[in-house]
Design a protein around this motif. Structure first.
Motif, PDB file in Angstrom:
ATOM      1  N   SER A  96       1.061  -1.254  -0.106  1.00 11.63           N
ATOM      2  CA  SER A  96       0.288  -0.421   0.255  1.00 11.63           C
ATOM      3  C   SER A  96       0.954   1.262  -0.316  1.00 11.63           C
ATOM      4  CB  SER A  96      -1.539  -0.236   1.154  1.00 11.63           C
ATOM      5  OG  SER A  96      -0.122   0.204   2.527  1.00 11.63           O
ATOM      6  N   VAL A  97       0.413   2.260  -0.170  1.00 12.81           N
ATOM      7  CA  VAL A  97       0.411   3.714  -0.749  1.00 12.81           C
ATOM      8  C   VAL A  97       0.162   4.281  -0.218  1.00 12.81           C
ATOM      9  CG1 VAL A  97       2.199   5.899  -1.971  1.00 12.81           C
ATOM     10  CG2 VAL A  97       1.688   3.225  -2.887  1.00 12.81           C
ATOM     11  N   HIS A  98       0.633   5.770   1.146  1.00 15.67           N
ATOM     12  CA  HIS A  98      -0.140   6.468   1.764  1.00 15.67           C
ATOM     13  C   HIS A  98      -0.672   7.730   1.029  1.00 15.67           C
ATOM     14  CE1 HIS A  98       0.393   3.834   6.192  1.00 15.67           C
ATOM     15  NE2 HIS A  98       2.074   3.973   5.612  1.00 15.67           N
ATOM     16  N   GLU A  99      -1.437   8.291   2.154  1.00 12.80           N
ATOM     17  CA  GLU A  99      -1.745   9.000   1.094  1.00 12.80           C
ATOM     18  C   GLU A  99      -0.565   9.835   1.332  1.00 12.80           C
ATOM     19  OE1 GLU A  99      -5.395  12.924   1.375  1.00 12.80           O
ATOM     20  OE2 GLU A  99      -5.277  11.252   2.823  1.00 12.80           O
ATOM     21  N   ARG A 100      -1.050  11.189   0.280  1.00 12.58           N
ATOM     22  CA  ARG A 100       0.927  12.027  -0.062  1.00 12.58           C
ATOM     23  C   ARG A 100       0.084  13.136   0.163  1.00 12.58           C
ATOM     24  NH1 ARG A 100       1.381   9.867  -6.450  1.00 12.58           N
ATOM     25  NH2 ARG A 100       2.623   7.880  -5.919  1.00 12.58           N
ATOM     26  N   LEU A 101       0.956  13.968   1.105  1.00 10.61           N
ATOM     27  CA  LEU A 101       0.662  15.091   1.113  1.00 10.61           C
ATOM     28  C   LEU A 101       1.299  16.739   0.093  1.00 10.61           C
ATOM     29  CD1 LEU A 101       2.735  14.879   4.841  1.00 10.61           C
ATOM     30  CD2 LEU A 101       0.071  14.705   4.150  1.00 10.61           C
ATOM     31  N   SER A 102       1.947  16.281  -1.332  1.00 12.65           N
ATOM     32  CA  SER A 102       2.213  16.983  -1.895  1.00 12.65           C
ATOM     33  C   SER A 102       2.477  15.985  -3.283  1.00 12.65           C
ATOM     34  CB  SER A 102       3.415  18.393  -1.745  1.00 12.65           C
ATOM     35  OG  SER A 102       4.426  17.723  -1.315  1.00 12.65           O
ATOM     36  N   VAL A 103       2.744  16.576  -4.581  1.00  9.04           N
ATOM     37  CA  VAL A 103       3.232  15.647  -5.920  1.00  9.04           C
ATOM     38  C   VAL A 103       3.214  16.620  -6.255  1.00  9.04           C
ATOM     39  CG1 VAL A 103       0.636  15.124  -6.268  1.00  9.04           C
ATOM     40  CG2 VAL A 103       2.281  13.561  -7.262  1.00  9.04           C
ATOM     41  N   LEU A 104       4.720  16.442  -7.548  1.00  5.50           N
ATOM     42  CA  LEU A 104       4.674  17.009  -8.276  1.00  5.50           C
ATOM     43  C   LEU A 104       4.993  16.497  -9.494  1.00  5.50           C
ATOM     44  CD1 LEU A 104       7.058  19.847  -9.624  1.00  5.50           C
ATOM     45  CD2 LEU A 104       8.654  18.621  -8.706  1.00  5.50           C
ATOM     46  N   ARG A 105       4.450  16.858 -10.504  1.00  9.06           N
ATOM     47  CA  ARG A 105       4.013  16.060 -11.792  1.00  9.06           C
ATOM     48  C   ARG A 105       4.743  16.901 -13.053  1.00  9.06           C
ATOM     49  NH1 ARG A 105      -0.987  13.913  -9.197  1.00  9.06           N
ATOM     50  NH2 ARG A 105      -0.657  11.963  -9.364  1.00  9.06           N
ATOM     51  N   ARG A 106       4.330  16.443 -13.886  1.00  9.45           N
ATOM     52  CA  ARG A 106       5.255  16.676 -15.427  1.00  9.45           C
ATOM     53  C   ARG A 106       4.541  16.371 -16.448  1.00  9.45           C
ATOM     54  NH1 ARG A 106       9.028  15.625 -18.546  1.00  9.45           N
ATOM     55  NH2 ARG A 106      10.640  13.672 -17.496  1.00  9.45           N
ATOM     56  N   PRO A 107       3.851  16.742 -17.965  1.00  6.97           N
ATOM     57  CA  PRO A 107       3.160  16.003 -18.841  1.00  6.97           C
ATOM     58  C   PRO A 107       4.298  15.045 -19.491  1.00  6.97           C
ATOM     59  CG  PRO A 107       2.611  18.290 -19.052  1.00  6.97           C
ATOM     60  CD  PRO A 107       3.606  18.067 -18.063  1.00  6.97           C
ATOM     61  N   GLY A 108       3.653  14.371 -20.236  1.00  6.88           N
ATOM     62  CA  GLY A 108       4.939  13.084 -20.656  1.00  6.88           C
ATOM     63  C   GLY A 108       4.315  13.003 -21.845  1.00  6.88           C
ATOM     64  N   PRO A 109       5.134  12.358 -22.465  1.00  3.20           N
ATOM     65  CA  PRO A 109       4.937  12.051 -24.342  1.00  3.20           C
ATOM     66  C   PRO A 109       3.235  11.569 -23.952  1.00  3.20           C
ATOM     67  CG  PRO A 109       6.865  10.508 -23.982  1.00  3.20           C
ATOM     68  CD  PRO A 109       6.619  11.201 -22.059  1.00  3.20           C
ATOM     69  N   HIS A 110       2.846  11.232 -25.182  1.00  5.64           N
ATOM     70  CA  HIS A 110       1.196  10.778 -25.571  1.00  5.64           C
ATOM     71  C   HIS A 110       0.342  11.535 -24.409  1.00  5.64           C
ATOM     72  CE1 HIS A 110       3.431   8.911 -28.461  1.00  5.64           C
ATOM     73  NE2 HIS A 110       3.979   8.233 -26.979  1.00  5.64           N
ATOM     74  N   GLN A 111       0.878  12.075 -24.127  1.00  4.79           N
ATOM     75  CA  GLN A 111      -0.355  13.240 -23.287  1.00  4.79           C
ATOM     76  C   GLN A 111      -0.638  12.314 -21.952  1.00  4.79           C
ATOM     77  OE1 GLN A 111      -4.062  14.016 -24.613  1.00  4.79           O
ATOM     78  NE2 GLN A 111      -3.653  15.949 -25.506  1.00  4.79           N
ATOM     79  N   ARG A 112       0.869  11.650 -21.676  1.00  8.01           N
ATOM     80  CA  ARG A 112       0.499  10.790 -19.969  1.00  8.01           C
ATOM     81  C   ARG A 112       1.171  11.679 -18.689  1.00  8.01           C
ATOM     82  NH1 ARG A 112       4.714   7.326 -20.359  1.00  8.01           N
ATOM     83  NH2 ARG A 112       3.657   6.542 -18.290  1.00  8.01           N
ATOM     84  N   LEU A 113       0.497  11.603 -17.791  1.00  7.61           N
ATOM     85  CA  LEU A 113       1.653  12.150 -16.642  1.00  7.61           C
ATOM     86  C   LEU A 113       2.271  11.778 -16.258  1.00  7.61           C
ATOM     87  CD1 LEU A 113      -1.403  14.070 -14.979  1.00  7.61           C
ATOM     88  CD2 LEU A 113       0.010  15.108 -16.159  1.00  7.61           C
ATOM     89  N   LEU A 114       3.587  11.655 -16.302  1.00  9.48           N
ATOM     90  CA  LEU A 114       4.902  11.293 -15.271  1.00  9.48           C
ATOM     91  C   LEU A 114       5.006  12.049 -13.630  1.00  9.48           C
ATOM     92  CD1 LEU A 114       7.210  11.811 -18.631  1.00  9.48           C
ATOM     93  CD2 LEU A 114       5.829   9.839 -17.150  1.00  9.48           C
ATOM     94  N   THR A 115       5.021  11.591 -12.720  1.00  2.00           N
ATOM     95  CA  THR A 115       4.977  11.724 -11.450  1.00  2.00           C
ATOM     96  C   THR A 115       6.313  11.841 -10.924  1.00  2.00           C
ATOM     97  OG1 THR A 115       2.806  10.995 -10.654  1.00  2.00           O
ATOM     98  CG2 THR A 115       3.904  10.981  -9.158  1.00  2.00           C
ATOM     99  N   VAL A 116       7.087  13.367 -10.499  1.00  2.00           N
ATOM    100  CA  VAL A 116       8.702  12.555 -10.551  1.00  2.00           C
ATOM    101  C   VAL A 116       8.673  13.262  -9.109  1.00  2.00           C
ATOM    102  CG1 VAL A 116      10.209  14.716 -10.453  1.00  2.00           C
ATOM    103  CG2 VAL A 116       8.077  15.209 -11.791  1.00  2.00           C
TER     104      VAL A 116
END
Length: 336
Positions: A96-116
């Motif tokens: 399991s993954v705990h709820e995130r307090l913050s997240v940094l994302r950027r767009p990837g290829p083919h309109q996919r989102l990449l979580t940094v």
């Protein structure tokens, strides 16, 4: 007498081998079908993600190479708090993954989102004194504002600075907006202590172009870690990638630092064109003061932002940067 090899060449080769040696081999074990064969649940933090494998540091300080259960809604990334169960002494599975307090994302290829990265409290934007890119800085500042993460600005390699006046002029608007600016040199360890103090007991991520010295700074701030560094290409002036995957390090003064791969461009996620001025600290207070509600701040009469530039309250370069960024993002969010 043996031939002397230059220190820089030798260290680059050595560090490349060491970096490669630390990269874990793919996890190919079969996970048991019987849940009772798994160890008890353990809390930990993701320190690296290598393809199908995730490296986790447990709260007891041990390192595990973990597979990821397909049922997880979110793929674990650097900084995530997770629960794992062991399959052997040094291997496990993330359950399991705990709820995130913050997240940094950027767009990837083919309109996919990449979580940094996740659970980041500071975004540390690293620039090099000789190759300033304030346009990229502005993009990261907008992303930080959108994500609610406090940004810090770092200018590295001040020992290579040839025009201090140009540097001061380029970064003059940022302290006026309340941003903290550090001028450092990883080579001479100038300003490192002040930066370390600002990161004490926080989870921070280093971002910026390739070749600005993020890995060199970490080599100074995290004893025992020897990261491969890369020089700037002499012909193009562009940095070469030294870091290929995000990785989390424990700071000696408390807290964590994530080193992210260098980028030359940073796409904005979840931001549409009309939002851009409101995410820039010097422009947001003046919104709604233009004559036209749909003012684009170009040539429209009685534009509050252009008036502020003419009055010297907003730097002209900032308004131009806002226009370029606004033109690069969609009128509506393609990820919604």
């Amino acid at each position: 007498m043996p031939r002397k090899i230059r220190d820089k060449q030798l260290s680059l080769r050595q560090m490349a081998r060491m970096r490669g040696a630390r990269r874990p081999a793919p996890l190919t074990m079969e996970l048991p079908d019987d849940e009772s064969a798994l160890g008890p649940e353990e809390e930990g933090r993701v320190v690296a993600h290598f393809g199908l494998n995730v490296e986790v540091e447990t709260d007891s300080g041990e390192r595990l190479r973990c597979a990821v259960r397909e049922a997880l809604l979110e793929e674990p990334v650097c900084g995530d708090r997770v629960v794992s169960r062991r399959v052997g002494a040094e291997q496990g599975v993330i359950v399991s993954v705990h709820e995130r307090l913050s997240v940094l994302r950027r767009p990837g290829p083919h309109q996919r989102l990449l979580t940094v990265a996740a659970n980041v409290e500071r975004i540390v934007m690293v620039s090099a004194a000789a190759t300033l890119n304030t346009g990229l800085v502005d993009r990261y500042l907008i992303a930080a504002q959108k994500a609610g993460i406090e940004p810090l600005l770092v200018v590295n390699k001040i020992d290579q600075m040839t025009d201090r006046n140009a540097l001061e002029a380029a970064f003059a608007p940022y302290p006026r907006m309340g941003y903290t600016l550090f001028q450092v040199s990883a080579l001479h360890e100038t300003g490192i202590e002040s930066l370390e103090e600002a990161l004490r007991d926080k989870t921070a991520i280093f971002v910026g172009e390739s070749g600005v010295g993020k890995s060199s700074l970490i080599n100074r701030m995290v004893p025992g870690e020897i990261l491969r560094t890369a020089e700037v290409h002499a012909a193009t002036g562009l940095g070469r990638h030294a870091t290929t995957t995000a990785r989390l390090y424990r700071l000696t003064r408390g807290g964590f630092l994530i080193d992210s791969p260098g980028v030359r461009e940073f796409g904005l996620h979840g931001v549409i064109r009309e939002e851009i001025p409101g995410l820039m600290r010097d422009m947001a207070p003046r919104l709604g003061q233009c004559r036209f509600k749909d003012c684009r701040h170009m040539r429209e009469p009685d534009c509050a932002l252009r008036a502020a530039v003419e009055a010297g309250e907003i730097a002209a370069a900032r308004l131009e940067s806002m226009r370029r960024i606004a033109e690069s993002v969609p009128a509506r969010n393609p990820y919604f």
